[in-house]
Write an enzyme that holds these catalytic residues in place. Sequence first.
Site, PDB file in Angstrom:
ATOM      1  N   GLN A 150     -51.497  47.521 -46.094  1.00 36.06           N
ATOM      2  CA  GLN A 150     -50.812  48.818 -45.866  1.00 36.06           C
ATOM      3  C   GLN A 150     -51.778  49.983 -46.052  1.00 36.06           C
ATOM      4  O   GLN A 150     -51.753  50.955 -45.310  1.00 36.06           O
ATOM      5  CB  GLN A 150     -49.621  49.015 -46.818  1.00 36.06           C
ATOM      6  CG  GLN A 150     -48.878  47.783 -47.242  1.00 36.06           C
ATOM      7  CD  GLN A 150     -47.880  47.275 -46.227  1.00 36.06           C
ATOM      8  OE1 GLN A 150     -47.821  47.770 -45.103  1.00 36.06           O
ATOM      9  NE2 GLN A 150     -47.117  46.281 -46.618  1.00 36.06           N
ATOM     10  N   ASP A 183     -47.762  48.996 -36.670  1.00 38.60           N
ATOM     11  CA  ASP A 183     -47.674  47.926 -37.683  1.00 38.60           C
ATOM     12  C   ASP A 183     -46.754  46.850 -37.108  1.00 38.60           C
ATOM     13  O   ASP A 183     -45.584  46.765 -37.464  1.00 38.60           O
ATOM     14  CB  ASP A 183     -47.126  48.499 -38.994  1.00 38.60           C
ATOM     15  CG  ASP A 183     -47.015  47.426 -40.066  1.00 38.60           C
ATOM     16  OD1 ASP A 183     -47.541  46.313 -39.863  1.00 38.60           O
ATOM     17  OD2 ASP A 183     -46.386  47.700 -41.104  1.00 38.60           O
ATOM     18  N   TYR A 203     -52.511  36.005 -45.648  1.00 38.00           N
ATOM     19  CA  TYR A 203     -52.403  35.785 -44.203  1.00 38.00           C
ATOM     20  C   TYR A 203     -53.275  34.569 -43.880  1.00 38.00           C
ATOM     21  O   TYR A 203     -54.365  34.431 -44.451  1.00 38.00           O
ATOM     22  CB  TYR A 203     -52.909  36.990 -43.400  1.00 38.00           C
ATOM     23  CG  TYR A 203     -51.979  38.199 -43.385  1.00 38.00           C
ATOM     24  CD1 TYR A 203     -50.599  38.050 -43.372  1.00 38.00           C
ATOM     25  CD2 TYR A 203     -52.495  39.485 -43.354  1.00 38.00           C
ATOM     26  CE1 TYR A 203     -49.763  39.154 -43.348  1.00 38.00           C
ATOM     27  CE2 TYR A 203     -51.664  40.603 -43.331  1.00 38.00           C
ATOM     28  CZ  TYR A 203     -50.295  40.426 -43.327  1.00 38.00           C
ATOM     29  OH  TYR A 203     -49.463  41.516 -43.300  1.00 38.00           O
TER      30      TYR A 203
HETATM   31  N1  SPD Z   1     -49.685  37.726 -38.669  1.00 37.38           N
HETATM   32  C1  SPD Z   1     -48.786  38.645 -39.294  1.00 37.38           C
HETATM   33  C2  SPD Z   1     -49.142  40.046 -39.065  1.00 37.38           C
HETATM   34  C3  SPD Z   1     -48.163  40.918 -39.764  1.00 37.38           C
HETATM   35  C4  SPD Z   1     -48.445  42.337 -39.589  1.00 37.38           C
HETATM   36  N2  SPD Z   1     -47.383  43.189 -40.010  1.00 37.38           N
HETATM   37  C5  SPD Z   1     -47.163  43.202 -41.391  1.00 37.38           C
HETATM   38  C6  SPD Z   1     -46.149  44.206 -41.794  1.00 37.38           C
HETATM   39  C7  SPD Z   1     -46.480  44.804 -43.106  1.00 37.38           C
HETATM   40  N3  SPD Z   1     -46.106  46.153 -43.176  1.00 37.38           N
END
Ligand code: SPD
Length: 278
Positions: free
Chosen positions: A59, A152, A220
């Site tokens: 973020q 986002d 991730y």
């Molecule tokens: N591979 C997942 C990517 C997610 C991106 N968005 C996340 C939202 C957090 N605010």
Amino acid sequence: MWITEAMNGFGLTIETTEHLCHRVSPYQTIDIYDTVKTGRVMLLDGIIQLTQYDEFAYQEMMAHVPLFAHGDPRRVLVIGGGDGGVLREIAKHPGVEKIDICEIDAMVIEAAKEFLPTLACGFDDPRVAVHIQDGSEFVKNRQGQYDVIIVDSTDPGGPGEALFNETFYRNMKAALAPGGVIASQAESIYLLPEIVERLCRITGSIFRYAGYGCIMVPTYPTGMIGVCCASDSRDVCTPAAEPDEILASKLRYYTPEIHRGCFAVPRFALEMTAPDKG
Ligand code: SPD
């Protein structure tokens, strides 16, 4: 119970303690769990969006890289970002006067407000106006209205699909005021190199300045994700302003050094992330 995000031959597995929320919206499934080590985790269509353990990294970079690349942002648009975390970061900038957020799925916002208050607190700021709409439609015909636009998004394939094509980027460019900067969720150079390449080719061919910044996010798959940042008038890799002491004390990841350094990509990713001026 262990949950796994399985994606493109990789898996990221987290040990959970309680399934707090399972909802099915018109766009996607929304799941939130308590976990053993990573706080609460939110998944959309089974894809990890954030954990409370490391969400600050994503973020902060999604918000502060474009905001400090701009230097004096007043009007900001967030597309997606229904958990509120990027809003929370933007709200740390006292000079920002107006923050529009366009999220397609109202149920994501509701779930975040109920189960992720440390992120959804971003919605409490009086400068925030919420628009429940498809971001690719919202951005049309908003000529010159924003200093910074932040995308986002989820991954392509779900409701975020329309946010990964050239028309959308051209419409975003038109929605920028002079000096404007965009930043978008740009996937992992290890996990989805073809998407990284597509975004870098699009931004590099539309904007004068563009760069792919790496962000370390252990929850991730592959442990990282990217932010694609671009502008017609500013070298986005160099901050035009820096956080003062008060703002810096509220940050855990972003520094001006991280801003400059994140755009240095490993050798194997140089071609993939090269802006194509063709
Ligand atoms: N591979 C997942 C990517 C997610 C991106 N968005 C996340 C939202 C957090 N605010």
